[in-house]
Write a protein that holds these residues in place. Structure first.
Motif, PDB file in Angstrom:
ATOM      1  N   VAL A   1       0.848  -1.202   0.000  1.00 57.82           N
ATOM      2  CA  VAL A   1       0.000   0.000   0.000  1.00 57.82           C
ATOM      3  C   VAL A   1       0.880   1.248   0.000  1.00 57.82           C
ATOM      4  N   LEU A   2       1.854   1.217   0.860  1.00 62.95           N
ATOM      5  CA  LEU A   2       2.780   2.358   0.975  1.00 62.95           C
ATOM      6  C   LEU A   2       3.529   2.585  -0.333  1.00 62.95           C
ATOM      7  N   ASP A   3       4.047   1.529  -0.918  1.00 60.52           N
ATOM      8  CA  ASP A   3       4.795   1.651  -2.170  1.00 60.52           C
ATOM      9  C   ASP A   3       3.915   2.207  -3.285  1.00 60.52           C
ATOM     10  N   ALA A   4       2.677   1.747  -3.339  1.00 58.46           N
ATOM     11  CA  ALA A   4       1.758   2.209  -4.386  1.00 58.46           C
ATOM     12  C   ALA A   4       1.498   3.709  -4.258  1.00 58.46           C
ATOM     13  N   ALA A   5       1.337   4.176  -3.020  1.00 58.34           N
ATOM     14  CA  ALA A   5       1.081   5.612  -2.800  1.00 58.34           C
ATOM     15  C   ALA A   5       2.328   6.442  -3.108  1.00 58.34           C
ATOM     16  N   LEU A   6       3.459   6.022  -2.579  1.00 59.81           N
ATOM     17  CA  LEU A   6       4.693   6.810  -2.758  1.00 59.81           C
ATOM     18  C   LEU A   6       5.134   6.852  -4.212  1.00 59.81           C
ATOM     19  N   LEU A   7       4.879   5.761  -4.951  1.00 61.16           N
ATOM     20  CA  LEU A   7       5.243   5.727  -6.364  1.00 61.16           C
ATOM     21  C   LEU A   7       4.508   6.820  -7.139  1.00 61.16           C
ATOM     22  N   ARG A   8       3.213   6.987  -6.864  1.00 60.14           N
ATOM     23  CA  ARG A   8       2.409   7.981  -7.590  1.00 60.14           C
ATOM     24  C   ARG A   8       2.609   9.397  -7.053  1.00 60.14           C
ATOM     25  N   MET A   9       3.020   9.514  -5.787  1.00 63.82           N
ATOM     26  CA  MET A   9       3.207  10.843  -5.178  1.00 63.82           C
ATOM     27  C   MET A   9       4.583  11.439  -5.475  1.00 63.82           C
ATOM     28  N   ASN A  10       5.490  10.602  -5.936  1.00 63.66           N
ATOM     29  CA  ASN A  10       6.905  10.979  -6.016  1.00 63.66           C
ATOM     30  C   ASN A  10       7.149  12.326  -6.695  1.00 63.66           C
ATOM     31  N   LYS A  11       6.510  12.586  -7.827  1.00 64.24           N
ATOM     32  CA  LYS A  11       6.769  13.812  -8.582  1.00 64.24           C
ATOM     33  C   LYS A  11       5.838  14.959  -8.211  1.00 64.24           C
ATOM     34  N   HIS A  12       4.885  14.702  -7.337  1.00 63.14           N
ATOM     35  CA  HIS A  12       3.854  15.710  -7.050  1.00 63.14           C
ATOM     36  C   HIS A  12       3.864  16.210  -5.611  1.00 63.14           C
ATOM     37  N   TYR A  13       4.560  15.513  -4.712  1.00 65.71           N
ATOM     38  CA  TYR A  13       4.584  15.877  -3.301  1.00 65.71           C
ATOM     39  C   TYR A  13       6.032  15.925  -2.827  1.00 65.71           C
ATOM     40  N   ASP A  14       6.303  16.839  -1.893  1.00 68.79           N
ATOM     41  CA  ASP A  14       7.666  16.897  -1.370  1.00 68.79           C
ATOM     42  C   ASP A  14       7.887  15.796  -0.342  1.00 68.79           C
ATOM     43  N   LEU A  15       9.119  15.682   0.133  1.00 66.66           N
ATOM     44  CA  LEU A  15       9.470  14.579   1.032  1.00 66.66           C
ATOM     45  C   LEU A  15       8.754  14.664   2.375  1.00 66.66           C
ATOM     46  N   VAL A  16       8.477  15.875   2.840  1.00 66.81           N
ATOM     47  CA  VAL A  16       7.752  16.031   4.109  1.00 66.81           C
ATOM     48  C   VAL A  16       6.344  15.472   3.976  1.00 66.81           C
ATOM     49  N   GLN A  17       5.692  15.786   2.860  1.00 70.20           N
ATOM     50  CA  GLN A  17       4.330  15.291   2.644  1.00 70.20           C
ATOM     51  C   GLN A  17       4.319  13.774   2.478  1.00 70.20           C
ATOM     52  N   GLN A  18       5.329  13.248   1.783  1.00 69.04           N
ATOM     53  CA  GLN A  18       5.419  11.791   1.649  1.00 69.04           C
ATOM     54  C   GLN A  18       5.644  11.136   3.024  1.00 69.04           C
ATOM     55  N   HIS A  19       6.476  11.775   3.823  1.00 70.34           N
ATOM     56  CA  HIS A  19       6.714  11.254   5.173  1.00 70.34           C
ATOM     57  C   HIS A  19       5.427  11.276   5.998  1.00 70.34           C
ATOM     58  N   ASP A  20       4.657  12.349   5.858  1.00 69.54           N
ATOM     59  CA  ASP A  20       3.411  12.447   6.621  1.00 69.54           C
ATOM     60  C   ASP A  20       2.414  11.362   6.208  1.00 69.54           C
ATOM     61  N   LEU A  21       2.421  11.017   4.913  1.00 68.18           N
ATOM     62  CA  LEU A  21       1.572   9.902   4.474  1.00 68.18           C
ATOM     63  C   LEU A  21       2.007   8.605   5.156  1.00 68.18           C
ATOM     64  N   LEU A  22       3.309   8.374   5.185  1.00 68.09           N
ATOM     65  CA  LEU A  22       3.846   7.178   5.838  1.00 68.09           C
ATOM     66  C   LEU A  22       3.458   7.149   7.316  1.00 68.09           C
ATOM     67  N   THR A  23       3.610   8.293   7.988  1.00 67.96           N
ATOM     68  CA  THR A  23       3.265   8.376   9.407  1.00 67.96           C
ATOM     69  C   THR A  23       1.781   8.084   9.631  1.00 67.96           C
ATOM     70  N   LEU A  24       0.945   8.618   8.736  1.00 66.02           N
ATOM     71  CA  LEU A  24      -0.511   8.383   8.846  1.00 66.02           C
ATOM     72  C   LEU A  24      -0.822   6.895   8.706  1.00 66.02           C
ATOM     73  N   TRP A  25      -0.177   6.232   7.759  1.00 66.44           N
ATOM     74  CA  TRP A  25      -0.425   4.810   7.532  1.00 66.44           C
ATOM     75  C   TRP A  25       0.008   3.984   8.745  1.00 66.44           C
ATOM     76  N   ILE A  26       1.164   4.296   9.294  1.00 69.28           N
ATOM     77  CA  ILE A  26       1.646   3.567  10.472  1.00 69.28           C
ATOM     78  C   ILE A  26       0.742   3.833  11.670  1.00 69.28           C
ATOM     79  N   GLU A  27       0.289   5.087  11.824  1.00 69.15           N
ATOM     80  CA  GLU A  27      -0.621   5.416  12.934  1.00 69.15           C
ATOM     81  C   GLU A  27      -1.917   4.620  12.816  1.00 69.15           C
ATOM     82  N   PHE A  28      -2.477   4.550  11.615  1.00 64.75           N
ATOM     83  CA  PHE A  28      -3.717   3.792  11.393  1.00 64.75           C
ATOM     84  C   PHE A  28      -3.528   2.324  11.743  1.00 64.75           C
TER      85      PHE A  28
END
Length: 580
Positions: free
Chosen positions: A475-502
């Motif tokens: 799930v994480l890989d699928a999201a980060l792959l599509r976000m790579n060119k559109h979101y900065d590293l902080v936003q990508q990190h926040d997505l990761l943090t949200l997924w781990i929190e859930f």
């Protein structure tokens, strides 16, 4: 009579006595030298030497002027007396004598003096010029020179490598190499000076200061070391140590081009713009440097700080002609107009690149790719490493993202060191860990989080989950792959943090995650909302090739567990609930 006597006494009090000392005559000599009045300069240097007969610098200045005037024999007599009677460690005198002998076409004597210089001088400050003279003597004498050993060449190849690494901004590698050179040859002062600079560029101020004092313990008059020490004292705010050092440097008049340049840039950095300007103007008179845009920029900065705005403008325009692809001169010409109107202070940086903050602005406006010149420029890289150690929280956050785009071994080492610093912010360290994983560092990482030493295994972020399932990672890989060119590293990190929190909150009752794209799309949707980015279920469903209903269902489930909307209302009270 009484009135006349009183008048006479009053008249005497208005006479200001002149302090006849070496400094007075030295300053007179320098003024004459700047005007190319060599005869007057020689006279004043002689008087300075009479007041301070044990100071070899005064005698060396005399010898230099005599050489300029073509009186090579007298120049050599003085130079020989310096090494025989005053200071045998002033090995450069042998090089000056070799030049004088060569000018008199006494090539055997020139060879003897040059060989002595090369065998005695460990710093190698005139090494390139000496090698050129060796070629000349080889031609004139029609035989190989008698030279068997060059002291400054001990570790020279490695030192040349280290200098290249410094120029490329690879400071960690340069430090390792320079430390090994100094360990083998403690008298290699050029290597020690560069080691001090490498420490300084990395923000390791205490080590830099210790190293520069080691140079001065060996050679108290080493100009490069004195200049570096002055900059270090300015950085530390030690005015008591800085003032006498600035006064000493202000009296120094180097003849060698490299030394003039070093002193000029140092005086500029110290805020002694008049002294810097004087030396830069001397360099501009050298025809070999008239095509160097950097030199015109340095002169412009000095002139601007002296209030000479028209001169500064001419210098920046010339730099722009010589280097039309650079945006440095254009930026400073725009700033000059604001300075003239009293809106901005004069620039204090003598570096030939845009200010650190301005480079970040351009980067943020252009794209998420860091420009190549920012990756390669050693001054920019040193700014990043400095900011990572000494910047505020927001600057460190920007720097960590920028380092993630450089992604070389130097960056990996710097971030590994950052995550074990106890005083650094845990959120920043988690971002740094995420960056390390993103740029291919998959081994276990040591970090200090929440005040405790911990080892972070291969999972992308530390979590309290007892396991890490392949589907969760998918799930994480699928999201980060599509976000790579559109979101900065902080936003990508926040997505990761949200997924781990859930996952952490719902564990062990984690959903089966039938279609991973729906969960990945939901994570991107919620992350975008947290960062107040415009996004819709329709948009993400198309990119992830899933249905709007699936994305909405997964997003609502994550929100139920993690309370995203409630958190956003607390952060942005005026923000109404989002609508499709």
């Amino acid at each position: 009579m009484k009135e006349k006597k009183i008048a006479a006494i009053s008249h005497k009090t208005k006479v200001i006595p002149i302090q006849w000392d070496a400094t007075f005559f030295f300053e007179r000599a320098v003024r004459s030298l700047d005007r190319y009045h060599y005869d007057k300069a020689l006279k004043y240097f002689r008087r300075a030497a009479e007041y301070e007969p044990d100071n070899p610098v005064n005698h060396c200045n005399m010898a230099g002027i005599l050489s300029e005037m073509g009186n090579y024999e007298e120049s050599n007599r003085i130079l020989q007396s310096i090494v025989d009677e005053l200071d045998s460690e002033m090995t450069e005198c042998h090089f000056y004598m070799a030049n004088n002998f060569a000018n008199m076409e006494q090539y055997e004597a020139a060879e003897d003096a040059l060989v002595r210089y090369l065998e005695l001088d460990s710093d190698g400050q005139f090494l390139e010029e000496a090698e050129e003279m060796l070629e000349l003597l080889h031609f004139e004498l029609e035989r190989p020179t008698k030279l068997a050993f060059i002291k400054a060449r001990e570790g020279f190849y490695e030192h040349d490598q280290a200098r290249s690494l410094l120029e490329e901004g690879k400071f960690v590698e340069a430090v390792r190499l320079l430390e090994s050179i100094v360990e083998k040859n403690g008298q290699f002062l050029a290597a020690r000076n560069n080691l001090a600079l490498a420490y300084y560029y990395m923000g390791m101020f205490d080590k830099a200061m210790t190293t520069i004092h080691e140079v001065l313990d060996i050679e108290s008059g080493n100009l490069h070391a004195l200049c570096n020490l002055a900059i270090f004292h300015q950085h530390s705010g030690d005015q008591e140590q800085l003032k006498p050092l600035v006064a000493l440097l202000a009296k120094t008049v180097p003849f060698h081009q490299e030394h003039v340049f070093k002193l000029a840039t140092t005086m500029g950095i110290l805020g002694e713009h008049g002294e810097a300007h004087r030396h830069f103007v001397r360099l501009l008179k050298d025809s070999s440097l008239r095509d160097d845009p950097c030199l015109y920029h340095y002169t412009a900065v000095a002139a601007c700080n002296m209030g000479r705005h028209e001169e500064a403008q001419k210098m920046w325009l010339q730099a722009s002609k010589l280097d039309p692809k650079s945006n440095v001169s254009g930026y400073y010409l725009e700033q000059l107009e604001l300075i003239r109107k009293g809106h901005n202070p004069a620039p204090t940086s003598y570096h030939y690149h845009l200010p650190f903050e301005e480079q970040f602005k351009l980067w943020e406006k252009s794209s998420d790719a860091l420009p190549d010149h920012m990756k390669r420029d050693p001054l920019v890289r040193s700014s990043f490493f400095w900011a990572l150690r000494h910047g505020d929280r927001n600057t460190k956050l920007q720097v960590i993202q920028a380092l993630g785009l450089i992604a070389d071994n130097e960056v990996k080492d710097a971030l590994r060191e950052f995550i074990v610093e106890p005083q650094e912010d845990d959120y920043l360290k988690r971002i740094a860990i995420f960056v390390l994983r993103s740029i291919g560092v998959h081994e276990s990482l040591k970090a200090v989080l929440e005040g405790k030493e911990t080892v972070i295994e291969h999972s992308r972020m530390p979590s309290r989950l007892p396991i890490w399932e392949d589907k969760w990672q998918a799930v994480l890989d699928a999201a980060l792959l599509r976000m790579n060119k559109h979101y900065d590293l902080v936003q990508q990190h926040d997505l990761l943090t949200l997924w781990i929190e859930f996952l952490s909150r719902i564990y062990p009752d984690v959903p089966k995650l039938g279609k991973i794209e729906g969960w990945a799309a939901a994570l991107e949707y919620l992350t975008a909302k947290m960062h107040r980015r415009a996004i819709s279920y329709h948009e993400v469903s198309q990119r992830y090739e899933t249905s709007i209903a699936t994305v909405s269902k997964c997003a609502k489930r994550i929100d139920e567990i993690c309370g995203i909307k409630e958190k956003m209302k607390m952060i942005f009270p005026a923000l109404a609930e989002h609508r499709e």
